[in-house]
Design an enzyme around this catalytic site. Structure first.
Site, PDB file in Angstrom:
ATOM      1  N   GLU A 481      56.470  27.227  22.613  1.00 60.59           N
ATOM      2  CA  GLU A 481      57.688  26.405  22.743  1.00 60.59           C
ATOM      3  C   GLU A 481      57.637  25.206  21.796  1.00 60.59           C
ATOM      4  O   GLU A 481      58.660  24.788  21.246  1.00 60.59           O
ATOM      5  CB  GLU A 481      57.886  25.949  24.191  1.00 60.59           C
ATOM      6  CG  GLU A 481      57.999  27.083  25.211  1.00 60.59           C
ATOM      7  CD  GLU A 481      59.020  28.152  24.853  1.00 60.59           C
ATOM      8  OE1 GLU A 481      59.998  27.851  24.141  1.00 60.59           O
ATOM      9  OE2 GLU A 481      58.830  29.310  25.275  1.00 60.59           O
ATOM     10  N   GLU A 510      61.850  33.672  16.456  1.00 66.27           N
ATOM     11  CA  GLU A 510      60.521  33.615  17.078  1.00 66.27           C
ATOM     12  C   GLU A 510      59.396  33.503  16.045  1.00 66.27           C
ATOM     13  O   GLU A 510      58.225  33.601  16.397  1.00 66.27           O
ATOM     14  CB  GLU A 510      60.294  34.833  17.979  1.00 66.27           C
ATOM     15  CG  GLU A 510      61.311  35.010  19.099  1.00 66.27           C
ATOM     16  CD  GLU A 510      61.318  33.884  20.130  1.00 66.27           C
ATOM     17  OE1 GLU A 510      60.308  33.160  20.225  1.00 66.27           O
ATOM     18  OE2 GLU A 510      62.346  33.723  20.813  1.00 66.27           O
ATOM     19  N   HIS A 612      66.353  37.691  30.250  1.00 67.37           N
ATOM     20  CA  HIS A 612      66.519  37.688  28.792  1.00 67.37           C
ATOM     21  C   HIS A 612      67.755  38.494  28.380  1.00 67.37           C
ATOM     22  O   HIS A 612      68.511  38.098  27.503  1.00 67.37           O
ATOM     23  CB  HIS A 612      65.310  38.329  28.109  1.00 67.37           C
ATOM     24  CG  HIS A 612      64.181  37.385  27.862  1.00 67.37           C
ATOM     25  ND1 HIS A 612      63.367  36.934  28.855  1.00 67.37           N
ATOM     26  CD2 HIS A 612      63.728  36.803  26.723  1.00 67.37           C
ATOM     27  CE1 HIS A 612      62.457  36.127  28.343  1.00 67.37           C
ATOM     28  NE2 HIS A 612      62.651  36.023  27.050  1.00 67.37           N
ATOM     29  N   ALA A 615      71.076  37.166  31.281  1.00 69.31           N
ATOM     30  CA  ALA A 615      71.480  35.769  31.449  1.00 69.31           C
ATOM     31  C   ALA A 615      70.920  34.930  30.299  1.00 69.31           C
ATOM     32  O   ALA A 615      70.764  33.725  30.419  1.00 69.31           O
ATOM     33  CB  ALA A 615      70.981  35.232  32.790  1.00 69.31           C
ATOM     34  N   GLY A 617      70.066  35.080  25.667  1.00 70.75           N
ATOM     35  CA  GLY A 617      70.656  35.494  24.392  1.00 70.75           C
ATOM     36  C   GLY A 617      69.994  36.696  23.758  1.00 70.75           C
ATOM     37  O   GLY A 617      70.172  36.932  22.565  1.00 70.75           O
ATOM     38  N   TYR A 618      69.214  37.484  24.524  1.00 69.40           N
ATOM     39  CA  TYR A 618      68.401  38.521  23.889  1.00 69.40           C
ATOM     40  C   TYR A 618      68.972  39.925  23.992  1.00 69.40           C
ATOM     41  O   TYR A 618      68.282  40.887  23.682  1.00 69.40           O
ATOM     42  CB  TYR A 618      66.986  38.494  24.479  1.00 69.40           C
ATOM     43  CG  TYR A 618      66.181  37.288  24.030  1.00 69.40           C
ATOM     44  CD1 TYR A 618      65.308  37.379  22.948  1.00 69.40           C
ATOM     45  CD2 TYR A 618      66.308  36.064  24.669  1.00 69.40           C
ATOM     46  CE1 TYR A 618      64.576  36.280  22.530  1.00 69.40           C
ATOM     47  CE2 TYR A 618      65.584  34.956  24.254  1.00 69.40           C
ATOM     48  CZ  TYR A 618      64.714  35.068  23.189  1.00 69.40           C
ATOM     49  OH  TYR A 618      64.004  33.974  22.784  1.00 69.40           O
TER      50      TYR A 618
HETATM   51 ZN   LIG Z   1      60.423  31.825  21.899  1.00 64.50          ZN
END
Ligand SMILES: [Zn+2]
Length: 699
Positions: A481, A510, A612, A615, A617-618
């Site tokens: 993070e 990522e 993911h 709920a 953005g994946y």
């Molecule tokens: Zn991440």
């Protein structure tokens, strides 16, 4: 009683540092309604007066919407970290109008025509910078995908779908939180805690105290195990009572799939609405719509990528599985096959036997304050930025929240961030994430808005007078993070639409986060991070060697699990429905049969808790973790080539990394950014080498 004045309302025109300590749910609606009206009036005025230029259109339009979206962002954040009926009601009451407003802006034919005119003028005679050109391209694509080209019934249907999807996403997330909150496994007999490490005893007693058992202690109980990772993960690894492990495991894989928190119907509805929406926009599937905003060229390219990695991992994973069963049998396991609730337990025993350390032994070396110091020292060593705590200087939403400022080598303030570290299963979404309240932005008056980020984790609580002792995976999560936050905070782009993480393709986002995880296995970094809670000693070299040796322990199984998530996601969004699948759950079962070395339980309902996809953005983007890892592993390889213990080489490489991957944000295509850092296109070799799979891949 007169209405409270808006100028006292902390949601109304949120300042540089939001007044989190004064925010109450009942204030959100009046403030956001006023902001909605102001934004609508400003947008309307702009539609009449604008000209097709950057300063006459794109910039003022984004500024007109900013106060509303800032307040909405803060409200959504509070829903995620301080969930309560009050925040839910405020969010639910406002969401339809915020969605309507966003659609109204994206669907404005006047704006759209002028954005196209600006693009065409720039094509004829280039005047825009690269980042602005990319923002413009996103605006145009965003308008198309928000239905600017739809008319009449199709437009009405599209808008209804958007509203329903927004509501379903929130409802999914709330139901999941309620399901987690509603479950407790009470352990009251001390014999059932046999094998539990001290931190688990302490965490489970702490969880019990928070649930209204003030007498609970680590030694005498009662102990409370929840579905939150902070207790569930160590419980499944260490609990010797097999029946209790089974109970918790079954609860975990069926969460949010029955009763009042059942997400089953929401999953199907969300998938159906996404398909319908993609169809209205002229895409063959939702996956194609999703990939049009990403770096992956096609669904077929993602499929090929996933299956080549799966092919490399399948055989090693089968071997891992056989070895684990053989190990368990040698230790007295009497069954012919390992059940799912045995996996984590025996894998941990095998790890202890093979590498002669336990994860719990390791966590004594990682008290949270020391880990933070080590992380910030690494940021200074690599990127020459200096991070200082400024707790108490600014309002926060919970007493555990920390605040930090980030300075350049010459002392210039670059950014600030909050860190909300500990798990709060009652009120906080699970998992970990980075979000942004502000982004770097040069305002029309010449002033500069600095980035303001937030890191949210769910790590083990401090307990009984000791700081939070972090599991190693909690350490790597914090690094992850923090990597996102660095990319947001160290941007040099000054157009908010492409600064920091804004406008970065989702399957490249990522890279900066996963890059940072690599440093958790660097000896010097790890020494700086570690400090034994009792002796104060840094991690001994022998333990470090074991940790590195164990890094790829069961790596093939872990890789296949990630691929299973990604393939399920892609099947759901590119190929479902088909006659061979009775429902979405069957899609998951099919992918599991193809990828996982061990079958899932028949009652497994993974999708009901898969935030993911439903709920977050994946959707049709989960593959992005592995896709990004090609770049993040190859970027780290540049440091390995420079020599991880060669200070000058690491500094120079770190500087180059900061100036490219961390600086250029969403203003430059990710592959160009990578090329600028590495001097060549990315190669998959580093990922395979890091995962110990380089011999298993077909070329
Ligand atoms: Zn991440």
């Amino acid at each position: 009683m007169s209405k409270p004045a808006l100028h006292d309302n902390p949601f109304y025109h949120i300042p540089d540092l939001p007044a989190f300590d004064r925010m109450r749910p009942e204030q959100a609606e009046p403030a956001l309604r006023a902001l909605l009206a102001e934004a609508a009036a400003a947008v309307e005025k702009l539609e009449q007066t604008h000209e097709p230029t950057w300063d006459g259109l794109v910039d003022p339009l984004s500024r007109a919407c900013e106060p509303l979206f800032d307040a909405w962002g803060v409200l959504s954040h509070l829903l995620g970290v301080m969930n309560s009926d009050g925040w839910r009601q405020a969010h639910d009451a406002l969401q339809p109008d915020v969605v309507t407003f966003s659609l109204r802006v994206s669907q404005s034919p006047l704006f759209y025509r002028n954005v196209l005119a600006l693009r065409d003028a720039d094509r004829a005679m280039p005047t825009l910078t690269g980042p602005r050109r990319r923002i413009l391209a996103s605006l145009i694509r965003g308008a198309k995908q928000a239905g600017v080209g739809l008319e009449g019934e199709a437009r009405a249907r599209f808008n209804a779908i958007q509203q329903e999807l927004a509501g379903l996403g929130t409802a999914f997330s709330n139901a999941l939180l309620d399901a987690i909150k509603g479950y407790t496994l009470w352990v009251t007999d001390p014999r059932d805690t046999a094998g539990w490490p001290t931190p688990l005893l302490a965490a489970a007693a702490e969880a019990a105290r928070q649930a209204g058992k003030p007498q609970a202690t680590a030694d005498a109980g009662p102990w409370r195990i929840t579905l939150d990772d902070a207790t569930a993960v160590p419980f499944l690894k260490h609990g010797r009572n097999r029946a209790l492990r089974e109970t918790l495991y079954r609860a975990s894989v069926t969460k949010a799939s029955s009763g009042a928190c059942d997400n089953t119907a929401r999953v199907e509805r969300i998938l159906a609405l996404r398909r319908e929406m993609a169809g209205l926009l002229g895409y063959a599937s939702y996956a194609e719509l999703s990939l049009s905003r990403k770096t992956a060229p096609s669904v077929a390219a993602v499929d090929r990528f996933s299956s080549s990695l799966a092919d490399a991992a399948r055989e090693p994973a089968r071997r891992e599985q056989d070895e684990l069963l053989a190990f368990a049998c040698a230790q007295g396991f009497a069954e012919t096959a390992l059940a799912p609730w045995d996996m984590a337990f025996w894998a941990e025993r095998q790890r202890e036997a093979r590498f002669a350390y336990s994860e719990e032994e390791l966590r004594a070396y990682f008290p949270f304050p020391r880990v933070l110091d080590g992380l910030f020292a690494l940021a200074a060593r690599l990127f020459d930025v200096h991070i200082e705590a400024d707790d108490g200087a600014v309002p926060v939403w919970h007493p555990d929240v920390r605040f930090f400022r980030v300075r350049d080598a010459d002392g210039t303030l670059l950014a600030s961030f909050y860190l909300d570290p500990y798990c709060r299963p009652e009120t906080k979404r699970g998992g970990a994430w980075m979000d942004a309240f502000h982004t770097r932005d040069r305002r029309p008056d010449g002033s500069l808005q600095l980035p303001l980020a937030v890191l949210v984790c769910n790590q083990t609580l401090p307990s009984e007078g000791r700081p939070s002792l972090m599991r190693f995976d909690e350490v790597t999560t914090l690094f992850h993070e923090f990597g996102h936050a660095l990319q947001h905070m160290l941007t040099v782009v000054e157009d908010s639409g492409a600064s920091g993480i804004n406008n970065i393709e989702w399957d490249a986002v990522e890279v900066a986060s996963q890059f940072m995880e690599n440093w958790c296995y660097d000896r010097a970094t790890l020494r700086g991070l570690s400090h034994h809670i009792e002796t104060g000693a840094p991690l001994p070299d022998t333990l470090f060697q074991k940790l590195v040796a164990a890094k790829n322990y069961r790596a093939a199984a872990a890789l296949l699990r990630q691929l299973f998530f990604g393939v399920t996601d892609m099947d759901l969004h590119a190929r479902y429905p088909q006659p061979k699948w009775t429902d979405a759950n069957a899609v998951k079962c099919d992918a599991a049969a193809r990828l996982l070395p061990q079958p899932l339980l028949p009652e497994d309902r993974l999708l009901c808790g898969f935030a993911h996809l439903f709920a977050g953005g994946y959707a049709a983007g989960y593959y992005g973790y592995k896709w990004s890892e090609v770049l993040s592993a190859d970027a780290f390889a540049a440091f390995e080539e420079a020599g991880l213990d060669q200070q000058a080489g690491v500094r120079a490489t770190g500087r180059r990394y900061r100036d490219t991957l961390l600086a250029l944000g969403g203003g430059t295509p990710p592959l160009d950014v990578f090329h600028a850092f590495r001097g060549r296109a990315p190669s998959i070799n580093a990922l395979l080498r890091h995962a110990g799979l380089e011999n298993g891949v077909r070329h």
